[in-house]
Write an enzyme that holds these catalytic residues in place. Structure first.
Site, PDB file in Angstrom:
ATOM      1  N   HIS A  82     -40.872  30.468 -37.829  1.00 59.12           N
ATOM      2  CA  HIS A  82     -40.329  31.332 -36.774  1.00 59.12           C
ATOM      3  C   HIS A  82     -38.822  31.520 -36.917  1.00 59.12           C
ATOM      4  CE1 HIS A  82     -39.811  27.455 -34.449  1.00 59.12           C
ATOM      5  NE2 HIS A  82     -38.726  28.073 -34.017  1.00 59.12           N
ATOM      6  N   ASP A 218     -45.719  25.760 -39.394  1.00 68.86           N
ATOM      7  CA  ASP A 218     -44.500  26.489 -39.031  1.00 68.86           C
ATOM      8  C   ASP A 218     -43.357  26.181 -40.011  1.00 68.86           C
ATOM      9  OD1 ASP A 218     -42.554  27.915 -37.758  1.00 68.86           O
ATOM     10  OD2 ASP A 218     -42.874  27.028 -35.782  1.00 68.86           O
ATOM     11  N   SER A 639     -35.073  23.948 -33.975  1.00 70.95           N
ATOM     12  CA  SER A 639     -36.158  24.484 -34.792  1.00 70.95           C
ATOM     13  C   SER A 639     -35.759  24.470 -36.261  1.00 70.95           C
ATOM     14  CB  SER A 639     -36.477  25.922 -34.376  1.00 70.95           C
ATOM     15  OG  SER A 639     -37.057  25.952 -33.106  1.00 70.95           O
TER      16      SER A 639
END
Length: 703
Positions: A82, A218, A639
């Protein structure tokens, strides 16, 4: 801050201990390092920050919005899928949809450059409070940023004269009670190397976002490129070569078990752990609630158009993901604030500070809780309106973006001596937006704003135009702007010194927005400066009262370390489990007919249903483990952050938090807070068995 509250909710008992804290490395307290060693950290303290092969040397700021880690001698970087999402999207077309189908560059020549994407390495950080704070004395809080910026610019000029590849940032810590200067080295040539298909990189979509158990793969892979002569930063050139770092993160194939030490390094974006109870109430009612309401309106329109047209899906995938992420976060945070009684807990803690203040006299007559309460009460409605305004007119449709930009940030072209020939010009970015989607979204948002805001002075004049000239027809008004306004001319001069310019409907739309935005901020700004000063003193009081224990500053997108242990949590008497398996993913894939977000290609069904996962299988469980839980302290910006074991070896990447602790930006719940990480063995398995990326795996050299 550590042990911020004495009254914690006793929801469950855990075998693993969650230690709160987002710690800076250059001044890591000895007590924290000692605790890390007790949990199982095996490296000397200097190997965190100071030595040539320090762990921090492999960790990067990815693009100014995420984190990442260098994993090879030729500059490969792991970050989340992402985090790389928009770069992947920009290279995608209907004919070559890398977002949907994945991508693997089989040679250096096939690796894809990304305009504007960079990574930053932190070189050094130091406390410069003694130099900065005296210069700010007597200056109002709302003006201090200007002084700090001017100092930063001067220091930037000095360091560039010494080394042109370096950059400095001067930032406030502890609500402005301290200032740290951080030196970075930026690399601006970063290329896409590998990504899994969207079905895996975003598996579970919004259904599973912030949820556990999780099976999302991810991650994406980029490479840093450098000047071929210096191995240093360089703007993009076909002649650049892969960057060769002095050190990089070793990759572990040995896995983890409950209670194992783990450490995350990355760039957490923003927390508000020192925030007062009044500030938490404002965030719940005037920021989170209206944000979720408005985003719900526009996301319904986006997703409908995306599902109807593949070209639209490519254009809006990243926008939708960005919007929905904090739509769900806002809902979850408010739920957690109420479920744990966070405002009441803060009020009890503030009562303790008042009592301590009465006893010691510290900041007596300056830190005033009654004044703080009154200031927040006056600002509450203005903050709610400001949130509604931003969410309605700032963040999505192309017309509004251009209406703002042409007033504030557009470069002026044409001869300076001839004003009437000066102009603005928008590049053709038609591949990034769709008129039908944008216009329908703007119509719905305009109507919604009018319903939510009852004070007429905060309704832009555009509503009078709609009522009087378009007889209340919002769609006719918006469509005329998209079809006729000079703002929507791409690649053509927009002459802003001509009479026709000011009569343009789109220009008038932008001016009406600007007037109301200024009105909101002017009224709110008078209160904000005073609130900031009171919150700063509240933080100072907490630091003084708790001076016998380590305290860390709120996150501000500077490099931080958080340590903890691998482990599950228990809620309502039910243990969560601490990892997921290939079998659990395969079982979810079978439910794709019920939920499209569980769709995966047939090849993925095959890869995740095999019995032998070879070297990627966990040595204890014998299966492929996909995602796992740790009790590290993270937030947005983390992240893509690497999670390391006690030897400083890479276990995987952090990519999410759990639904049951979404209030962690303002309160760290030691019982429930968990980080969701993608296992590096899952990542390598996909590179091997799906991507057949042998040339990358050889360089990574996992053990």
């Amino acid at each position: 801050m550590k042990k911020l509250f004495l009254l914690l909710m006793s929801l469950c008992s855990l075998g693993a201990h969650a230690d709160e804290g987002m710690w800076t490395l250059f001044d890591l307290p000895a007590a924290i390092y000692d605790q890390m060693k007790q949990y199982g950290f095996q490296l000397p303290q200097e190997q965190l920050y100071q030595s040539d092969n320090a762990v921090k040397n492999a960790v990067v700021n990815f693009g100014g919005f995420c984190s990442g880690v260098v994993v090879s001698s030729d500059g490969l970087v792991f970050t989340n899928h992402h985090c790389g999402f928009d770069a992947i999207r920009q290279h995608s077309t209907v004919e070559h949809d890398y977002l949907l189908n994945g991508f693997y560059a089989k040679s250096y020549e096939e690796e894809l450059p990304n305009e504007g994407l960079f990574v930053s390495f932190m070189v050094e950080q130091k406390d410069v409070s003694d130099q900065i704070l005296p210069l700010l004395k007597g200056i109002k809080t709302d003006r201090q940023a200007e002084v700090v910026d001017s100092i930063e610019n001067a220091w930037q000029k000095d360091i560039r004269q010494q080394d042109s590849t370096l950059r400095v940032e001067l930032k406030p810590f502890y609500e402005g009670n301290k200032f740290y200067c951080t030196t970075y080295r930026d690399f601006n040539d970063v290329r896409l190397v590998f990504t899994v298909p969207k079905s895996m990189g975003k598996f579970g979509g919004e259904t599973d976002n912030w949820m556990w158990p999780r099976q999302t793969c991810d991650y994406s892979v980029f490479r840093i490129y450098a000047n071929p002569k210096t191995n240093g930063p360089a703007e993009y050139s076909k002649d650049n070569v892969p960057y060769h770092p002095k050190s990089w993160a070793p990759v572990s194939m040995q896995g983890y078990k409950p209670g194992d030490f783990c450490m995350i390094m990355g760039y957490p974006g923003s927390t508000s752990r020192y925030l007062s109870s009044y500030g938490i109430k404002e965030r719940r009612d005037a920021i989170n609630a209206p944000r979720a309401q408005v985003r719900g309106v526009k996301q319904d329109i986006m997703i409908r158009h995306m599902r109807a047209d593949e070209a639209v899906r490519i254009k809006y995938d990243s926008k939708y993901a960005s919007s929905s992420n904090y739509w769900k976060n806002s809902i979850g945070m408010n739920k957690c604030i109420d479920s744990i009684g966070l405002i009441q807990q803060k009020q009890q803690f503030e009562a303790k500070i008042r009592q301590w203040q009465d006893t010691t006299g510290y900041l007596k007559g300056e830190l005033d809780f009654d004044k703080l309460a009154q200031l927040y009460q006056k600002r509450m409605e203005l903050t709610r309106i400001r949130t509604l305004f931003m969410e309605t007119f700032f963040l999505q449709d192309q017309l509004s973006l251009r209406a703002w930009r042409i007033q504030w940030r557009m470069p002026v072209k044409g001869p300076k001596s001839k004003p009437k020939k000066q102009y603005h010009e928008f590049p053709d970015n038609s591949e990034e937006w769709d008129k039908s989607t944008d216009s329908e979204m703007l119509v719905a948002l305009m109507k919604n704003y009018r319903q939510q805001v009852t004070d007429a002075k905060f309704l832009p004049d555009l509503y009078k135009t709609i009522d009087e000239k378009f007889h209340g027809d919002y769609a006719a008004y918006v469509n005329k702007m998209y079809d006729k306004s000079v703002l929507m001319k791409s690649g053509k001069p927009i002459y802003f010194n001509r009479k026709s310019y000011k009569k343009d409907l789109g220009v008038q739309y932008g001016l009406s927005l600007s007037e109301v935005w200024s009105e909101i901020n002017e009224e709110r700004g008078k209160l904000t400066s005073e609130i900031a000063e009171q919150e700063k003193m509240l933080c100072a009081a907490v630091m003084r009262m708790e001076q016998d224990m380590p305290n860390y500053s709120d996150a501000n997108f500077t490099l931080r370390m958080t340590y903890g242990q691998i482990g599950e949590y228990t809620l309502g008497g039910r243990p969560s489990g601490y990892y997921t398996t290939a079998r659990s993913l395969w079982e979810k894939m079978q439910k794709a007919d019920e939920n499209i977000e569980y769709f995966a290609e047939p090849v993925m069904h095959e890869l995740l249903s095999v019995k032998d996962f070879g070297p990627y299988a966990d040595p204890l469980t014998g299966t492929l483990q996909l995602c796992f839980l740790s009790n590290n302290d993270i937030t947005g910006g983390n992240s893509g952050s690497p999670i390391f074991n006690g030897k400083g070896e890479l276990l995987g990447l952090a990519f999410d938090g759990n639904w049951d602790s979404l209030s962690s930006d303002i309160f760290f719940d030691r019982q429930l807070a968990r980080t969701i990480n993608v296992d590096v063995r899952y990542m390598l398995y996909m590179m091997d068995r799906w991507g057949h990326a042998d040339r990358l795996l050889k360089k990574i050299n996992a053990k």
